[in-house]
Design a protein around this motif. Structure first.
Motif, PDB file in Angstrom:
ATOM      1  N   GLN A  27      35.241  38.115  59.085  1.00 48.02           N
ATOM      2  CA  GLN A  27      35.572  39.522  59.300  1.00 48.02           C
ATOM      3  C   GLN A  27      36.927  39.684  59.979  1.00 48.02           C
ATOM      4  N   GLN A  28      37.237  38.827  60.931  1.00 49.42           N
ATOM      5  CA  GLN A  28      38.485  38.958  61.681  1.00 49.42           C
ATOM      6  C   GLN A  28      39.331  37.692  61.600  1.00 49.42           C
ATOM      7  N   HIS A  29      39.155  36.923  60.539  1.00 49.45           N
ATOM      8  CA  HIS A  29      39.982  35.727  60.372  1.00 49.45           C
ATOM      9  C   HIS A  29      41.365  36.138  59.874  1.00 49.45           C
ATOM     10  N   PRO A  30      42.440  35.546  60.395  1.00 51.14           N
ATOM     11  CA  PRO A  30      43.798  35.928  59.979  1.00 51.14           C
ATOM     12  C   PRO A  30      44.004  35.794  58.477  1.00 51.14           C
ATOM     13  N   GLY A  31      44.640  36.802  57.897  1.00 52.44           N
ATOM     14  CA  GLY A  31      44.979  36.759  56.486  1.00 52.44           C
ATOM     15  C   GLY A  31      43.824  36.981  55.542  1.00 52.44           C
ATOM     16  N   VAL A  32      42.668  37.412  56.054  1.00 46.94           N
ATOM     17  CA  VAL A  32      41.483  37.608  55.232  1.00 46.94           C
ATOM     18  C   VAL A  32      41.073  39.074  55.292  1.00 46.94           C
ATOM     19  N   GLU A  33      40.742  39.650  54.137  1.00 48.99           N
ATOM     20  CA  GLU A  33      40.203  41.006  54.064  1.00 48.99           C
ATOM     21  C   GLU A  33      38.836  40.949  53.399  1.00 48.99           C
ATOM     22  N   LEU A  34      37.907  41.757  53.897  1.00 48.57           N
ATOM     23  CA  LEU A  34      36.600  41.872  53.279  1.00 48.57           C
ATOM     24  C   LEU A  34      36.526  43.151  52.452  1.00 48.57           C
ATOM     25  N   VAL A  35      35.838  43.073  51.325  1.00 53.77           N
ATOM     26  CA  VAL A  35      35.669  44.209  50.425  1.00 53.77           C
ATOM     27  C   VAL A  35      34.204  44.610  50.462  1.00 53.77           C
ATOM     28  N   GLN A  36      33.907  45.798  51.007  1.00 54.69           N
ATOM     29  CA  GLN A  36      32.529  46.264  51.142  1.00 54.69           C
ATOM     30  C   GLN A  36      32.160  47.109  49.924  1.00 54.69           C
ATOM     31  N   THR A  37      31.124  46.678  49.193  1.00 58.21           N
ATOM     32  CA  THR A  37      30.613  47.442  48.066  1.00 58.21           C
ATOM     33  C   THR A  37      29.097  47.530  48.189  1.00 58.21           C
ATOM     34  N   PHE A  38      28.480  48.410  47.387  1.00 65.09           N
ATOM     35  CA  PHE A  38      27.032  48.537  47.479  1.00 65.09           C
ATOM     36  C   PHE A  38      26.334  47.328  46.863  1.00 65.09           C
ATOM     37  N   ARG A  39      27.068  46.438  46.179  1.00 58.50           N
ATOM     38  CA  ARG A  39      26.485  45.222  45.628  1.00 58.50           C
ATOM     39  C   ARG A  39      26.798  43.999  46.470  1.00 58.50           C
ATOM     40  N   GLY A  40      27.447  44.177  47.647  1.00 59.07           N
ATOM     41  CA  GLY A  40      27.702  43.036  48.508  1.00 59.07           C
ATOM     42  C   GLY A  40      29.082  43.079  49.135  1.00 59.07           C
ATOM     43  N   THR A  41      29.377  42.045  49.922  1.00 56.56           N
ATOM     44  CA  THR A  41      30.650  41.921  50.623  1.00 56.56           C
ATOM     45  C   THR A  41      31.476  40.827  49.975  1.00 56.56           C
ATOM     46  N   GLY A  42      32.654  41.200  49.468  1.00 52.38           N
ATOM     47  CA  GLY A  42      33.546  40.244  48.826  1.00 52.38           C
ATOM     48  C   GLY A  42      34.683  39.847  49.740  1.00 52.38           C
ATOM     49  N   LEU A  43      35.548  38.971  49.228  1.00 53.02           N
ATOM     50  CA  LEU A  43      36.601  38.359  50.031  1.00 53.02           C
ATOM     51  C   LEU A  43      37.936  38.469  49.314  1.00 53.02           C
TER      52      LEU A  43
END
Length: 675
Positions: A95-111
């Motif tokens: 969630q807070q790792h440098p250079g990483v974004e999470l994508v929140q969708t109703f089918r899950g959390t992507g990277l």
């Protein structure tokens, strides 16, 4: 143990479409020895921090290397760091790792890595692909971290070794190995949203034999950012998993292993249709994996790896309209994955060669496909040479490593595709390291983009696959510099990247949808895009003993060149910070980490229709607000291997219904025991 896991997936009952779903203590005083008895020498002090450069990694080169020797930069999250953060799944860890974004969708959390969406990031477990992408997203919530020894992250082009889906990078979860005759561990926590997380592992090493078993259970209630409407913002979850791993290592040159794993994840939520209809949603995802492999050191400079993997993934989705059956919908998808690898590593002189053959088969069965099942086979051959170039006869002089790599994939649907890469690593001085890489990649369309048909009669649209899609292509450049100043425990790094995508797949349509005349949307190769940016990191050992500070800043520019606008959902600026400290006299340890994420652009239909679609009519550009994220954990070690901890997440209550539907502020407490 393996047969019951297979049976659990085969005979487990599907969701009934007719069923209405519910929403250590201080050290004792030391007594001096008698005068006539000599005092034993004092034990050497425990190092405050493990030397990161000596960490063994495998992802960057598909074979074991010291972190300081890898040509392509690799980031490592160790088991100790995972426990100090208190993450319950892979999404929370990153969630807070440098250079990483999470994508929140109703089918899950992507990277996302380097601004590239989840379909361009390859997630591995012990070097093996994970089956079960829903759409283009592999849900990170399926990974519990229960038996993970470390997580390795390689950002940038990796298709030369791993083929398709590795355009943006690779995330590899490395499992723990048994090291002692008996190993036992258990961890349990409970807190906000009635969240409970319980896990246990047991292992034994008897001569050449190793056995490890484990399991976990996690539950959490749904949550809602807007309690005035019927919809929930986040689904409630119930997840459990179990695995068994066997290994036989008669000597240091040979090792055989067998591993089976099963997990099930249930979600329940309430959705509000734009037409005003309320739908209860239930989703069940089940995954079974079976792996068999062996490694043999054939000679002092040659080793051989042979590995096979089978994965089975079932996804069920039930949407039940309250008070009516007009919008009721039930779907079930089966995805099978077959993977085989033969890899050889050989060192000759100043060259370390890695080469092999990989075969990948996929098969999807779904009622949403007219000619179900559908399948594809992909074979790939890869070769990489890590060449130590002699720049000086003095070992303390400049050092250069050159790593040309090449992979050729032959896909049963899309033909042949080369993926070359050239990487360099230069150490002009012991304190300075420079790296650079350039590579090409490709991504064949997913089964959803090719075949699946999804309808939403409540709004009035149909999304249909397109069998004429072409594979997407990419070209990427990465550069970076690491500097270790003459201050113990300090490291600075700066990196830059640029990735260009062609034949980008987007959804296209014409007209405005309505319930009486559904409009069909199709996937098309219509776009070109790029992502580029800079990432700056610093690691500092502070004057306070056993206290460390990590700071990072990421600047991202991501653009849809065809439509001349930013790519959706990407934050242009992101700042991360983490402070960790340990006070040994009281056996206390604390970690605090936070991030600031700038505003992100989205393009929404002004007529209330489907969002994120070309040709929908009028669209408005909306910027999601920036937010701060903060979490902390404090732990206290007791005698007998026990540890108690308190974890607080999203302490600033960052989130909203539409753009950032993450769980609200919460606190958990728990206990951990290890033998």
């Amino acid at each position: 143990m393996i047969l019951p896991l297979v049976a659990a997936l085969v005979v487990s009952q599907p969701i009934d479409p007719q069923q209405q779903p519910g929403v250590g203590a201080s050290s004792p005083d030391v007594v001096g020895p008698a005068i006539s008895e000599p005092s034993p020498p004092p034990a050497p002090p425990e190092p405050e921090e493990t030397d990161r450069s000596k960490q063994t990694v495998v992802t960057a080169s598909r074979s074991e290397r010291k972190l300081e020797d890898v040509v392509v930069a690799t980031e490592v999250i160790t088991r100790k760091q995972i426990e100090a953060i208190g993450a319950r799944d892979l999404g929370q860890l990153l969630q807070q790792h440098p250079g990483v974004e999470l994508v929140q969708t109703f089918r899950g959390t992507g990277l996302r890595l380097q601004g590239l969406d989840p379909e361009y990031v390859l997630v591995l477990v012990d070097g093996e692909r994970v089956s079960g992408r829903v759409g283009t997203t592999l849900d990170l919530g399926r990974f519990s971290l229960r038996d993970v020894e470390r997580v390795e992250i390689v950002k940038g082009p990796a298709a030369a070794l791993y083929g398709a889906d590795a355009i943006g990078g690779v995330v590899n979860l490395i499992s723990r190995r048994v090291q002692r005759p008996l190993e036992l561990s258990a961890r349990g926590s409970f807190g906000a949203l009635l969240e409970g997380d319980f896990r246990a592992n047991a292992g034994t090493k008897q001569g050449p034999f190793e056995v490890r078993v484990g399991g976990s259970y996690r539950t959490r209630s749904p949550y809602d950012w807007i309690p005035t409407d019927a919809a929930t913002s986040g689904a409630g979850i119930r997840r459990f998993d179990g695995d068994v791993a066997l290994a036989y290592a008669p000597d240091e040159q040979s090792r055989l292993w067998l591993r089976s794993q099963y997990n099930q994840r249930d979600e329940n939520a309430v959705d509000l249709n734009p037409s005003g209809a309320v739908l209860d949603r239930r989703q069940r995802q089940e995954q079974f994996d079976l792996s068999l492999g062996g490694r043999k050191q054939l000679a002092s400079a040659t080793s051989l790896l042979v590995r096979g993997h089978f994965g089975l993934f079932r996804d069920q989705l039930l949407q039940d309209q309250r008070g009516s059956r007009a919008l009721d919908d039930y779907s079930q998808n089966f995805n099978r994955l077959y993977e085989g690898v033969i890899q050889a590593d050989h060192r000759i002189g100043h060259h370390a060669l890695t080469g092999g053959i990989e075969v990948l088969g996929e098969r999807l069965s779904s009622a949403r496909i007219e000619e179900s099942p559908v399948g594809r086979i992909r074979g790939g051959a890869f070769l990489q040479d890590e060449w130590d170039v002699a720049l000086s006869s003095d070992d303390s002089g400049p050092k250069l490593k050159v790593a040309p790599g090449f992979r050729f994939d032959l896909d049963s649907q899309f033909g042949g595709a080369p993926s070359p890469r050239l990487a360099l690593k230069l150490d002009p001085t012991p304190a300075l390291t420079a790296r650079a890489s350039v590579g090409l990649g490709f991504r064949p369309p997913s089964f959803q983009e090719l075949y699946l048909r999804f309808s939403n009669q409540g709004i009035g649209y149909v999304v249909a696959g397109n069998r004429n899609l072409k594979a997407e292509r990419s070209a990427a450049v990465n550069v970076g510099v690491d500097w270790r100043p003459p201050i113990a425990g300090w490291i600075f790094s700066v990196s830059g990247f640029h990735t260009r995508l062609n034949n980008l797949i987007n959804v296209t349509a014409s007209g405005v949808p309505n319930p009486d005349d559904p409009v069909t949307y199709n996937y098309e190769n219509v776009a070109r895009a790029y992502t580029q940016g800079v990432e700056v990191n610093g690691h500092f050992r502070l004057p306070i003993r056993a206290t460390y500070l990590d700071l990072s800043y990421t600047r991202l520019d991501a653009k849809d060149v065809t439509r001349d606008r930013p790519l959706e959902g990407r934050a242009r600026h992101r700042v991360n910070a983490q402070l960790s400290t340990r006070y040994r006299p009281l056996n206390l340890e604390a970690t605090v980490r936070g991030s600031w994420v700038s505003s992100r652009p989205y393009f929404l239909g002004t007529d209330g229709g489907m969002a994120n679609v070309i040709g929908l009519g009028e669209e408005q550009e909306v910027w999601a607000p920036s937010y701060f994220d903060l979490e902390a954990q404090v732990s206290y070690k007791l005698k007998g291997g026990f540890e108690v901890f308190v974890n607080g997440y999203n302490l600033l209550n960052a989130g909203d219904q539409q753009f950032n539907p993450r769980p609200p502020r919460g606190v958990l407490g728990g206990v951990q025991w290890e033998y």
